[in-house]
Write a protein that holds these residues in place. Structure first.
Motif, PDB file in Angstrom:
ATOM      1  N   GLN A  20       3.096  -3.494   2.481  1.00  0.00           N
ATOM      2  CA  GLN A  20       3.780  -2.273   2.907  1.00  0.00           C
ATOM      3  C   GLN A  20       3.660  -2.068   4.411  1.00  0.00           C
ATOM      4  OE1 GLN A  20       2.331   1.033   0.610  1.00  0.00           O
ATOM      5  NE2 GLN A  20       3.685   0.598  -1.117  1.00  0.00           N
ATOM      6  N   TYR A  59       6.042   4.049   3.062  1.00  0.00           N
ATOM      7  CA  TYR A  59       5.135   2.935   3.306  1.00  0.00           C
ATOM      8  C   TYR A  59       3.838   3.361   3.995  1.00  0.00           C
ATOM      9  CZ  TYR A  59       8.462  -0.653   1.876  1.00  0.00           C
ATOM     10  OH  TYR A  59       9.302  -1.459   1.153  1.00  0.00           O
ATOM     11  N   SER A  97      10.058   1.524  -4.439  1.00  0.00           N
ATOM     12  CA  SER A  97      10.268   0.753  -3.222  1.00  0.00           C
ATOM     13  C   SER A  97      10.109  -0.742  -3.490  1.00  0.00           C
ATOM     14  CB  SER A  97       9.337   1.225  -2.117  1.00  0.00           C
ATOM     15  OG  SER A  97       9.755   0.727  -0.877  1.00  0.00           O
TER      16      SER A  97
END
Length: 327
Positions: free
Chosen positions: A43, A104, A35
């Protein structure tokens, strides 16, 4: 366990693959999505940002679809195509954003092999469908401006459906072929995806050996679909410009040119992003910049499309104001 599987005899590997994953050729059972960042605070901030963007996309797309479906004055070819593009944007955003937000807020950053195949298939199928639909919209603009007297007779509901249905069917058939060819490559050992979804450049880095035939096949499939739609759109706009230039008065030209306003912006955003991504990847590029551009294409662009369809279209704005006034 994965590394042990990678040193099995070829016959044992083939047997294991057939039993567990059928036609797909690999020893990796899941992938890890890196990511954008690994910082918990960042995040959380990105999760809130993506949630807001996704909410706007969902509300905007669904609102457009409902307005187009419930208002008879919007039952025209242009709004028929806009409604389908809104549906694609909603589905396209869901394929990516939902998984990003889960990674996340969860410690589990993994995506199963089957999940990666599904994301790869649907994301590509939806992207190709949008290419074809934008090309169909370019043809609709051409007919509206260049052949106004024949427009109603030519762009019937049957013709519109015959343009949209092959866009979906052809896109997913082609993507199915690409998916089968991609996931029959040998994935062995490394299973860390540097990005936030399963795309071709990220998966290439994990393949044991990418053969030249696959490169040729892939470039042919991508160029024959994306470039063909680009050429068709550019040709349509050349004919549109030629038709506009034939109009004698400047006022008449200015009045007709905004007819395709709701089409030009999505085309510019969509193909501009695609060309930017592949031009960057063909040269030296920043990995972080690559992630930002991909994030824009997959998360922000569907939201921008729904905003463009709404705010740059007077008919839609009038219907929205009427609904708000009634409520």
């Amino acid at each position: 366990m994965v590394l042990l599987k990678c040193i099995l005899l070829p016959s044992d590997i083939e047997k294991t693959q057939v039993e567990v994953f059928g036609k797909f050729n690999h020893t990796v059972t899941e992938f890890i999505l890196v990511s954008f960042t690994q910082d918990p605070v960042t995040q959380l901030v990105l999760f809130v940002l993506f949630l807001m963007v996704y909410s706007v996309t969902v509300v905007g797309s669904i609102t457009l679809i409902i307005l187009i479906y419930t208002n008879s004055r919007l039952h025209t070819p242009m709004y028929f195509f806009i409604g389908n593009l809104s549906f694609l944007d909603l589905w396209y955003s869901t394929v990516y954003t939902s998984k990003i937000m889960v990674t996340y807020i969860s410690e589990d950053k993994n995506i199963s092999f089957a999940g990666c195949v599904a994301q790869f298939f649907f994301s590509g199928g939806l992207a190709y469908s949008e290419c074809y639909l934008l090309a169909a919209m370019a043809y609709d603009c051409y007919m509206a401006i260049s052949k106004p007297l024949l427009y109603v007779q030519v762009m019937t509901q049957r013709v519109c459906i015959s343009l949209v249905a092959p866009s979906y069917l052809g896109a997913f058939v082609i993507r199915d072929i690409i998916t089968q060819e991609t996931f029959t490559l040998t994935f062995c050992g490394n299973n860390v995806i540097g990005g936030f979804f399963c795309d071709i450049p990220s998966l290439w880095k994990l393949v044991y050996d990418v053969k030249t035939n696959y490169h040729i096949f892939l470039y042919f499939m991508l160029s024959s679909n994306v470039l063909t739609s680009i050429v068709f759109i550019l040709a349509s706009y050349l004919f549109i410009i030629a038709a506009i230039l034939k109009i004698g008065s400047t006022q008449g030209r200015l009045k007709i040119f905004p007819t395709c306003g709701s089409h030009r912006s999505p085309v510019t955003l969509y193909y501009g992003s695609i060309l930017f991504i592949y031009s960057c990847r063909s040269t030296s590029y920043s990995v972080d910049m690559d992630k930002i551009v991909l994030g824009f294409c997959t998360v922000a662009m569907p939201m921008l499309n729904s905003v463009i369809y709404s705010l740059r279209n007077e008919d839609v704005l009038k219907k929205m104001r009427a609904r708000i006034h009634i409520s």
